[in-house]
Motif scaffolding. Structure first.
Motif, PDB file in Angstrom:
ATOM      1  N   ASP A  97       4.587   0.943  -8.206  1.00 29.02           N
ATOM      2  CA  ASP A  97       5.693   1.192  -7.281  1.00 29.02           C
ATOM      3  C   ASP A  97       5.771   2.672  -6.907  1.00 29.02           C
ATOM      4  OD1 ASP A  97       6.413  -1.452  -7.228  1.00 29.02           O
ATOM      5  OD2 ASP A  97       8.016  -1.255  -8.700  1.00 29.02           O
ATOM      6  N   ASP A  98       5.656   3.531  -7.929  1.00 26.27           N
ATOM      7  CA  ASP A  98       5.777   4.972  -7.678  1.00 26.27           C
ATOM      8  C   ASP A  98       4.666   5.460  -6.745  1.00 26.27           C
ATOM      9  OD1 ASP A  98       8.014   5.202  -9.286  1.00 26.27           O
ATOM     10  OD2 ASP A  98       6.884   5.858 -11.059  1.00 26.27           O
ATOM     11  N   THR A 113       0.254  -2.072  -6.051  1.00 25.22           N
ATOM     12  CA  THR A 113      -0.215  -2.968  -7.097  1.00 25.22           C
ATOM     13  C   THR A 113      -1.476  -2.393  -7.722  1.00 25.22           C
ATOM     14  OG1 THR A 113      -0.884  -5.250  -7.603  1.00 25.22           O
ATOM     15  CG2 THR A 113      -1.633  -4.344  -5.518  1.00 25.22           C
ATOM     16  N   GLN A 114      -1.751  -2.808  -8.963  1.00 24.56           N
ATOM     17  CA  GLN A 114      -3.019  -2.503  -9.610  1.00 24.56           C
ATOM     18  C   GLN A 114      -3.862  -3.765  -9.761  1.00 24.56           C
ATOM     19  OE1 GLN A 114      -2.804   0.233 -13.055  1.00 24.56           O
ATOM     20  NE2 GLN A 114      -0.664   0.597 -12.502  1.00 24.56           N
ATOM     21  N   HIS A 115      -3.458  -4.810  -9.058  1.00 23.21           N
ATOM     22  CA  HIS A 115      -4.166  -6.085  -9.163  1.00 23.21           C
ATOM     23  C   HIS A 115      -5.066  -6.288  -7.946  1.00 23.21           C
ATOM     24  CE1 HIS A 115      -1.903  -6.987 -12.747  1.00 23.21           C
ATOM     25  NE2 HIS A 115      -0.762  -6.812 -12.106  1.00 23.21           N
ATOM     26  N   SER A 116      -5.241  -7.496  -7.530  1.00 22.81           N
ATOM     27  CA  SER A 116      -6.226  -7.852  -6.515  1.00 22.81           C
ATOM     28  C   SER A 116      -5.720  -7.602  -5.100  1.00 22.81           C
ATOM     29  CB  SER A 116      -6.583  -9.331  -6.654  1.00 22.81           C
ATOM     30  OG  SER A 116      -5.428 -10.127  -6.373  1.00 22.81           O
ATOM     31  N   GLY A 161       1.029  -0.543   2.000  1.00 21.49           N
ATOM     32  CA  GLY A 161       0.726  -1.026   0.657  1.00 21.49           C
ATOM     33  C   GLY A 161      -0.431  -0.278   0.039  1.00 21.49           C
ATOM     34  N   THR A 162      -0.367  -0.083  -1.286  1.00 24.39           N
ATOM     35  CA  THR A 162      -1.392   0.667  -2.010  1.00 24.39           C
ATOM     36  C   THR A 162      -1.977  -0.206  -3.116  1.00 24.39           C
ATOM     37  OG1 THR A 162      -0.301   2.778  -1.581  1.00 24.39           O
ATOM     38  CG2 THR A 162      -1.855   2.709  -3.419  1.00 24.39           C
TER      39      THR A 162
END
Length: 335
Positions: A123-124, A194-197, A234-235
């Motif tokens: 989020d950050d 997100t750190q996902h897909s 989005g990141t």
């Protein structure tokens, strides 16, 4: 107070004009601009694809210190009476977490981090990296917390719908940020991370469709006159040994139909711009330690019978900070 009145200590100090072109603290990300989404809008919300985004696609250099400084600035409440040092929290939390690689990547030890910590970081940095890309494109004159901005519009009677504020969370919460571009139009921006897909990023960005439309204009003509862009950024963050780079995706996705807050009809653009610039300048002055001046600028246009920006508790904390500061000043004179 016009768009050109922005003070020297405000957000524009972090604009692209001062970004280093190369530095040991620079990291590369990949930017994707989904131009097709601008063509998917209903006619009432359709805006031309901005030329400023044409050159943003592809490799993009991010300066870590400036990005983390902006993150601290944008995530600190406007009237929080604290020193500028407190706004450097992203440097303490994330500078050590970024790998020493040419691309922006998290160190591999984040692979085993608690899911809650991963969600917070996503989020950050969704805000930090996403807003860095948008600032580079649009060089915003002011950018303030969306909910605080909506609250101020309600205080000034600038909302046609009076059913109350949108929820703080969920599909119809107010967009994260309201930013003013160089010609004085507003951009409503929702940030995701997100750190996902890639699928997870797409799902998160789909949620932003309604959030960027939580505040609408009373007519198509007003939309074109007041609103510059409605954006979801989005990141997707990656680890240092990942094959794919960290990427930022910019979209203007078609909105979902829900019940938004509506702006009053026939609003002059300056009526919206001035509250945003006041809040932005107040935040910059608060970061420099000038709490009383910050409060005076942010609150001087507030109707007398309206509640304080963040309610009585925030007002009481601010007043207590002032009393402590006056006490320190008297102690200095005694010396």
């Amino acid at each position: 107070m016009s768009v050109g009145d922005k003070g020297p200590g405000a957000s524009s100090a972090l604009s692209r004009s001062v970004l280093p072109t190369s530095s040991p603290l620079s990291r590369a990300i990949e930017v994707e601009v989904d131009r097709a989404t601008w063509r998917s809008q209903p006619a009432a919300f359709r805006h031309p694809f901005p030329r400023a985004l044409v050159r943003q696609g592809g490799p993009f250099s991010v300066h870590l210190l400036l990005m983390l400084q902006r993150l601290g600035e944008l995530t600190t409440p406007v009237l929080s009476p604290q020193s500028g040092v407190a706004r450097l929290w992203p440097l303490l939390r994330y500078l050590h977490a970024v790998a020493d690689t040419p691309g922006f990547r998290f160190r591999d030890k984040w692979r085993d981090a608690d899911p809650h910590q991963k969600a917070i970081a996503s989020d950050d940095l969704g805000v930090g990296l996403g807003m860095t890309v948008l600032y580079e494109a649009f060089d915003y004159v002011a950018c303030v917390d969306g909910r605080a901005f909506l609250h101020r519009l309600g205080q000034h009677g600038l909302l046609a719908s009076q059913e109350g504020m949108p929820p703080k969370v969920g599909t119809m919460k107010m967009a994260d940020y309201a930013a003013v571009d160089a010609v004085g139009k507003f951009h409503l921006i929702e940030c995701k991370g997100t750190q996902h897909s890639s699928t997870a990023l797409g799902t998160a960005m789909a949620d932003g469709r309604a959030q960027k439309l939580s505040l609408v204009c009373s007519s198509r003509g007003a939309e074109q006159r007041l609103i510059g862009q409605r954006l979801v950024v989005g990141t997707q963050l990656t680890l240092e040994n990942a094959v794919k780079p960290t990427r930022v995706v910019v979209q203007d996705p078609a909105p979902d139909r829900e019940t938004p807050v509506v702006l009053a009809p026939r609003l002059p653009l300056a009526t919206l711009v001035e509250p945003a610039i006041r809040l932005d300048i107040a935040r910059a002055l608060g970061a420099a330690g000038a709490e009383q001046t910050a409060v005076a600028i942010a609150q001087s246009d507030r109707p007398f019978d309206a509640p304080a920006l963040d309610g009585p508790q925030q007002r009481q904390r601010t007043q207590a900070a002032f009393r402590r500061r006056r006490g320190r000043t008297r102690d200095l004179f005694r010396l």
